[in-house]
Design a protein around this motif. Sequence first.
Motif, PDB file in Angstrom:
ATOM      1  N   UNK A 201      66.933  16.435  58.676  1.00 48.13           N
ATOM      2  CA  UNK A 201      66.144  15.473  57.917  1.00 48.13           C
ATOM      3  C   UNK A 201      66.604  15.465  56.464  1.00 48.13           C
ATOM      4  N   UNK A 202      66.476  14.344  55.797  1.00 48.07           N
ATOM      5  CA  UNK A 202      66.829  14.315  54.376  1.00 48.07           C
ATOM      6  C   UNK A 202      65.875  15.215  53.590  1.00 48.07           C
TER       7      UNK A 202
ATOM      8  N   UNK B 231      68.699  23.596  54.891  1.00 49.30           N
ATOM      9  CA  UNK B 231      68.429  22.215  55.272  1.00 49.30           C
ATOM     10  C   UNK B 231      67.276  22.145  56.276  1.00 49.30           C
ATOM     11  N   UNK B 232      66.704  20.991  56.430  1.00 50.66           N
ATOM     12  CA  UNK B 232      65.595  20.790  57.362  1.00 50.66           C
ATOM     13  C   UNK B 232      66.164  20.366  58.718  1.00 50.66           C
ATOM     14  N   UNK B 233      66.497  21.389  59.533  1.00 49.89           N
ATOM     15  CA  UNK B 233      67.084  21.158  60.860  1.00 49.89           C
ATOM     16  C   UNK B 233      65.990  21.292  61.915  1.00 49.89           C
ATOM     17  N   UNK B 234      65.893  20.288  62.755  1.00 51.50           N
ATOM     18  CA  UNK B 234      64.881  20.298  63.817  1.00 51.50           C
ATOM     19  C   UNK B 234      65.587  20.278  65.161  1.00 51.50           C
TER      20      UNK B 234
ATOM     21  N   UNK C 266      55.247  18.980  59.232  1.00 54.39           N
ATOM     22  CA  UNK C 266      55.471  20.382  58.885  1.00 54.39           C
ATOM     23  C   UNK C 266      56.700  20.521  57.989  1.00 54.39           C
ATOM     24  N   UNK C 267      57.789  19.852  58.349  1.00 56.46           N
ATOM     25  CA  UNK C 267      59.031  19.918  57.560  1.00 56.46           C
ATOM     26  C   UNK C 267      58.804  19.409  56.145  1.00 56.46           C
TER      27      UNK C 267
END
Length: 132
Positions: free
Chosen positions: A130-131, A69-72, A61-62
């Motif tokens: 995530x990068x 930023x892609x924070x999970x 999904x990300x």
Amino acid sequence: MTTEMFYRLLRPDEDPTLGLFAKNQFSDVISVEDHVTNRSQAGYASRYISCCKTWDAVRDFAANTYTSPKRIVQITIKYPTIQTIDLTDPNNQLLYFPHNQRAINYVNRFQEVLILDHVPPDCLSDIMVLPL
């Protein structure tokens, strides 16, 4: 009670130290089908918080979103009062998406589970970035 664990890609405006909140906790107008089909479009603020059942699904999904930023965050359901709807369950798919194969494909791809209204901060952990 069985402990359930989910993952969520946070919106830029979400602060996990405060918990997670649906965009409109008091909405009884937006259906599950509208929430899944229309996502975050204007006018579709619902009482649902979308999550993924697996790490692989939230990473997929990300990779398909423009959020930065892609924070999970990892969500551990600790309280029986937290209500969830597992949209990967075929019975729930028949109930919520009787004629919407597109929605079914979407929820299966991203292993979507909905949490109603709010997740307390003590249910959140392991914030990962995530990068890009």
